[in-house]
Every structure is written in C-alpha cells, then in structure tokens.
Design a protein around this motif. Structure first.
Motif, PDB file in Angstrom:
ATOM      1  N   ASP A   1       6.607  13.000   0.723  1.00  0.00           N
ATOM      2  CA  ASP A   1       5.911  12.896  -0.565  1.00  0.00           C
ATOM      3  C   ASP A   1       4.403  13.013  -0.379  1.00  0.00           C
ATOM      4  O   ASP A   1       3.717  13.660  -1.176  1.00  0.00           O
ATOM      5  CB  ASP A   1       6.246  11.564  -1.242  1.00  0.00           C
ATOM      6  CG  ASP A   1       7.740  11.390  -1.462  1.00  0.00           C
ATOM      7  OD1 ASP A   1       8.406  12.400  -1.729  1.00  0.00           O
ATOM      8  OD2 ASP A   1       8.233  10.253  -1.353  1.00  0.00           O
TER       9      ASP A   1
ATOM     10  N   GLN B   1       8.882   9.050   9.639  1.00  0.00           N
ATOM     11  CA  GLN B   1       9.407   7.844   9.006  1.00  0.00           C
ATOM     12  C   GLN B   1       8.306   6.925   8.480  1.00  0.00           C
ATOM     13  O   GLN B   1       8.562   5.761   8.178  1.00  0.00           O
ATOM     14  CB  GLN B   1      10.300   7.086   9.995  1.00  0.00           C
ATOM     15  CG  GLN B   1      11.527   7.883  10.413  1.00  0.00           C
ATOM     16  CD  GLN B   1      12.554   7.039  11.134  1.00  0.00           C
ATOM     17  OE1 GLN B   1      12.701   5.850  10.877  1.00  0.00           O
ATOM     18  NE2 GLN B   1      13.295   7.646  12.042  1.00  0.00           N
TER      19      GLN B   1
ATOM     20  N   GLY C   1      15.166   1.622   5.750  1.00  0.00           N
ATOM     21  CA  GLY C   1      15.080   1.688   4.301  1.00  0.00           C
ATOM     22  C   GLY C   1      13.724   1.198   3.796  1.00  0.00           C
ATOM     23  O   GLY C   1      12.840   0.792   4.560  1.00  0.00           O
ATOM     24  N   ILE C   2      13.575   1.202   2.480  1.00  0.00           N
ATOM     25  CA  ILE C   2      12.331   0.747   1.863  1.00  0.00           C
ATOM     26  C   ILE C   2      12.227  -0.776   1.899  1.00  0.00           C
ATOM     27  O   ILE C   2      11.130  -1.336   1.924  1.00  0.00           O
ATOM     28  CB  ILE C   2      12.242   1.265   0.415  1.00  0.00           C
ATOM     29  CG1 ILE C   2      12.198   2.797   0.419  1.00  0.00           C
ATOM     30  CG2 ILE C   2      11.016   0.724  -0.299  1.00  0.00           C
ATOM     31  CD1 ILE C   2      11.009   3.371   1.153  1.00  0.00           C
TER      32      ILE C   2
ATOM     33  N   VAL D   1       5.791   5.224   5.830  1.00  0.00           N
ATOM     34  CA  VAL D   1       5.889   4.853   4.419  1.00  0.00           C
ATOM     35  C   VAL D   1       4.498   4.427   3.954  1.00  0.00           C
ATOM     36  O   VAL D   1       3.820   3.646   4.630  1.00  0.00           O
ATOM     37  CB  VAL D   1       6.903   3.713   4.190  1.00  0.00           C
ATOM     38  CG1 VAL D   1       6.902   3.272   2.727  1.00  0.00           C
ATOM     39  CG2 VAL D   1       8.304   4.156   4.598  1.00  0.00           C
TER      40      VAL D   1
ATOM     41  N   GLU E   1       5.821  -6.360  -7.917  1.00  0.00           N
ATOM     42  CA  GLU E   1       6.597  -5.398  -7.124  1.00  0.00           C
ATOM     43  C   GLU E   1       7.016  -4.197  -7.963  1.00  0.00           C
ATOM     44  O   GLU E   1       7.152  -3.086  -7.437  1.00  0.00           O
ATOM     45  CB  GLU E   1       7.824  -6.091  -6.527  1.00  0.00           C
ATOM     46  CG  GLU E   1       8.587  -5.231  -5.540  1.00  0.00           C
ATOM     47  CD  GLU E   1       9.644  -6.011  -4.784  1.00  0.00           C
ATOM     48  OE1 GLU E   1      10.684  -5.402  -4.447  1.00  0.00           O
ATOM     49  OE2 GLU E   1       9.443  -7.214  -4.541  1.00  0.00           O
TER      50      GLU E   1
ATOM     51  N   ARG F   1       7.192   8.372   0.758  1.00  0.00           N
ATOM     52  CA  ARG F   1       7.621   8.744   2.098  1.00  0.00           C
ATOM     53  C   ARG F   1       6.677   9.814   2.646  1.00  0.00           C
ATOM     54  O   ARG F   1       5.811  10.331   1.929  1.00  0.00           O
ATOM     55  CB  ARG F   1       9.057   9.274   2.067  1.00  0.00           C
ATOM     56  CG  ARG F   1      10.111   8.194   1.852  1.00  0.00           C
ATOM     57  CD  ARG F   1      10.332   7.397   3.107  1.00  0.00           C
ATOM     58  NE  ARG F   1      11.534   6.571   3.035  1.00  0.00           N
ATOM     59  CZ  ARG F   1      11.969   5.824   4.034  1.00  0.00           C
ATOM     60  NH1 ARG F   1      11.308   5.813   5.175  1.00  0.00           N
ATOM     61  NH2 ARG F   1      13.046   5.092   3.903  1.00  0.00           N
TER      62      ARG F   1
ATOM     63  N   ILE G   1       2.465   2.696   0.727  1.00  0.00           N
ATOM     64  CA  ILE G   1       2.679   1.895  -0.481  1.00  0.00           C
ATOM     65  C   ILE G   1       1.324   1.596  -1.112  1.00  0.00           C
ATOM     66  O   ILE G   1       0.442   1.017  -0.464  1.00  0.00           O
ATOM     67  CB  ILE G   1       3.424   0.582  -0.162  1.00  0.00           C
ATOM     68  CG1 ILE G   1       4.785   0.890   0.478  1.00  0.00           C
ATOM     69  CG2 ILE G   1       3.610  -0.249  -1.424  1.00  0.00           C
ATOM     70  CD1 ILE G   1       5.585  -0.341   0.845  1.00  0.00           C
TER      71      ILE G   1
ATOM     72  N   ALA H   1       9.961  -2.256   4.516  1.00  0.00           N
ATOM     73  CA  ALA H   1       8.554  -1.964   4.233  1.00  0.00           C
ATOM     74  C   ALA H   1       8.000  -2.924   3.179  1.00  0.00           C
ATOM     75  O   ALA H   1       6.872  -3.434   3.303  1.00  0.00           O
ATOM     76  CB  ALA H   1       8.410  -0.519   3.767  1.00  0.00           C
ATOM     77  N   LEU H   2       8.783  -3.203   2.147  1.00  0.00           N
ATOM     78  CA  LEU H   2       8.339  -4.146   1.121  1.00  0.00           C
ATOM     79  C   LEU H   2       8.204  -5.555   1.687  1.00  0.00           C
ATOM     80  O   LEU H   2       7.314  -6.318   1.271  1.00  0.00           O
ATOM     81  CB  LEU H   2       9.326  -4.134  -0.050  1.00  0.00           C
ATOM     82  CG  LEU H   2       9.462  -2.807  -0.812  1.00  0.00           C
ATOM     83  CD1 LEU H   2      10.532  -2.922  -1.889  1.00  0.00           C
ATOM     84  CD2 LEU H   2       8.131  -2.394  -1.425  1.00  0.00           C
TER      85      LEU H   2
ATOM     86  N   ILE I   1       5.579   3.844  -4.037  1.00  0.00           N
ATOM     87  CA  ILE I   1       6.088   4.013  -2.677  1.00  0.00           C
ATOM     88  C   ILE I   1       6.233   5.501  -2.390  1.00  0.00           C
ATOM     89  O   ILE I   1       6.803   6.248  -3.190  1.00  0.00           O
ATOM     90  CB  ILE I   1       7.439   3.290  -2.514  1.00  0.00           C
ATOM     91  CG1 ILE I   1       7.286   1.810  -2.883  1.00  0.00           C
ATOM     92  CG2 ILE I   1       7.959   3.435  -1.094  1.00  0.00           C
ATOM     93  CD1 ILE I   1       8.597   1.061  -2.974  1.00  0.00           C
TER      94      ILE I   1
ATOM     95  N   ARG J   1       6.770   2.965  11.682  1.00  0.00           N
ATOM     96  CA  ARG J   1       7.901   2.309  12.347  1.00  0.00           C
ATOM     97  C   ARG J   1       7.516   1.889  13.762  1.00  0.00           C
ATOM     98  O   ARG J   1       6.891   2.634  14.515  1.00  0.00           O
ATOM     99  CB  ARG J   1       9.105   3.242  12.386  1.00  0.00           C
ATOM    100  CG  ARG J   1      10.314   2.619  13.082  1.00  0.00           C
ATOM    101  CD  ARG J   1      11.560   3.428  12.885  1.00  0.00           C
ATOM    102  NE  ARG J   1      12.704   2.779  13.499  1.00  0.00           N
ATOM    103  CZ  ARG J   1      13.966   3.134  13.306  1.00  0.00           C
ATOM    104  NH1 ARG J   1      14.251   4.138  12.507  1.00  0.00           N
ATOM    105  NH2 ARG J   1      14.955   2.493  13.899  1.00  0.00           N
TER     106      ARG J   1
END
Length: 250
Positions: free
Chosen positions: A186, A204, A105-106, A206, A176, A183, A208, A109-110, A181, A233
């Motif tokens: 995107d 996968q 999930g996101i 990400v 935040e 993917r 940001i 990453a955060l 963000i 990942r």
C-alpha cells in the motif's frame, strides 16, 4: 384275559423300555458296556502325539562355543542431516529448497502501538526500548528533513526528563477505529509520508497512522497531532523501526 393285560402293558410302557423279542430260534446276544468318550479321545490323540513329538530335547550352543569374530557396529548415516535454510520473507521458484516465514497479522502490530503509549505514559525508558529495533529513529517531520534524526530511545528519554507524561494517565490518546493501517504494497502504491522511503520497505512492514486525541494537557503540549508508527518484523513479533511526529521540545 392274560393276552389283553399284556397288550395294555406294552401300550403304556415307556418308549425306552419297550422290548423287542428276538426272532424265534435266535438266542439273545450279550451286550458289552460302551467305553467312555474320554477314553476314545485319548486313544485317537495318543498315537499322533507320539508320532509327531521330537526325538530329543532342543540344544543351544554355549557362550564358549560361539564364534570369536569381532562384532560389527550397527549401520549409521554416512551424511549428517543438514540444517534447514534460513527463513526468508520471499523466495523465487528457482531458489530450490527455501524456508518461508509465516506472515504476521495486523493484531500484533496494533498490540505494539498500544504498548508503546502505555510505556510512554509510565515514562519507562527501559520497557520502551524493548519495543524498538536496534536502529529505530525518531523523525521530526516539522524539521524539513534537516539534520540526522536521533535514536528513538534517546529521543524519548529527553522528553521524559523535560515533560510530565504521567498527566496523560486516564486520558484517551487515540481511537483504534481511526487508525490507518498500510502494508508495504500500500505504501509503495501511494506513499503516506515523505519520510517513508519506499526502497527501504520490507515485504512484511506495517505502517500505522495514529491521530492523537489528547496532544495537550493544559498548556503543556506532550504529543504531536499525529504519530506515524513504522513497524518491522523482528522474529515472531513486530518492533518499531521509525517514529514520525511533528513535535519539538520547547
């Protein structure tokens, strides 16, 4: 008088004791005492037990009487169990048996972005390197793409030696709610930065974009106006694959 008294006695006598005289000319028959119920039950069960009982005691062979044939081992699997296929992010139906990774999930990453800035403020190069992939690069977006980008770990070690990032302690670095963000799909649809090469994106990945709130402390410029964190990942978590920032060490 005698007849009336006998009638009244018979009328008030208990039912169990009421006498029934035998007919005239028939002598009284002698009554034999009844046998107890336990004796009757034993008389019925005894013959059946004797008739169904074994003729003799059960016998079992001794160890010396057993056959001397060699005992065969228990059955075993002929083919050993095969290892599962290596996990992959994407597979085709024609690939047969595959093992797919569960997408992250996101949130993870955060978490990496937050840990990155915490370790920058602490100027902890060793802890910072734990967040980077082995081939992580620091891309200086203001250089026009000239020259080979340095390793992200070495780049931050140089900055720690030249600048005091402890001054950022207690200062708001980013919000935040302002993070952008993206993917992999995107980024492919609308590239977010020229340095992000779509052909090198994993399914996968990400990306940001972090707008920096506190880039300067007094006259010291410590960060660029924004930092693009490209995460990839690595097993059960994300690591930083690329750091894109418009920053030059003075």
């Amino acid at each position: 008088m005698s007849q009336r008294s006998s009638r009244s006695e018979r009328r008030h006598a208990p039912p169990g004791r009421r006498a029934h005289p035998p007919p005239a000319g028939v002598p009284d028959a002698p009554r034999s005492p009844s046998a107890p119920p336990s004796l009757l039950l034993a008389a019925l069960i005894g013959p059946s037990l004797l008739g169904c009982g074994p003729a003799g005691g059960a016998s079992f062979p001794a160890a010396s009487e057993l056959p001397e044939e060699r005992r065969r081992p228990d059955g075993v699997a002929i083919d050993p169990a095969s290892a599962p296929p290596r996990p992959v992010n994407r597979a085709d139906a024609r690939d047969g048996v595959v093992t797919l990774r569960t997408p992250l999930g996101i949130g993870p990453a955060l978490d990496v972005v937050a840990e990155f800035f915490q370790r920058v403020i602490a100027e902890d190069s060793e802890a910072l390197s734990e967040l980077l992939t082995r081939d992580a690069l620091a891309i200086q977006t203001g250089s026009g793409g000239q020259g080979q980008p340095p390793s992200a770990g070495l780049w931050w070690e140089q900055r720690f030696r030249r600048l005091d990032y402890g001054k950022l302690a207690g200062e708001p670095i980013y919000r935040e709610s302002e993070l952008q963000i993206f993917r992999a799909e995107d980024v492919l649809a609308a590239p977010q930065h020229p340095a992000i090469q779509p052909e090198t994106l994993d399914d996968q990945d990400v990306v940001i974009r972090v707008p920096i709130m506190t880039a300067r402390i007094a006259a010291d410029r410590l960060l660029g106006d924004e930092i693009v964190v490209w995460l990839r990942r690595d097993g059960p978590r994300f690591k930083i694959y690329r750091l894109l920032e418009d920053f030059q060490i003075q």
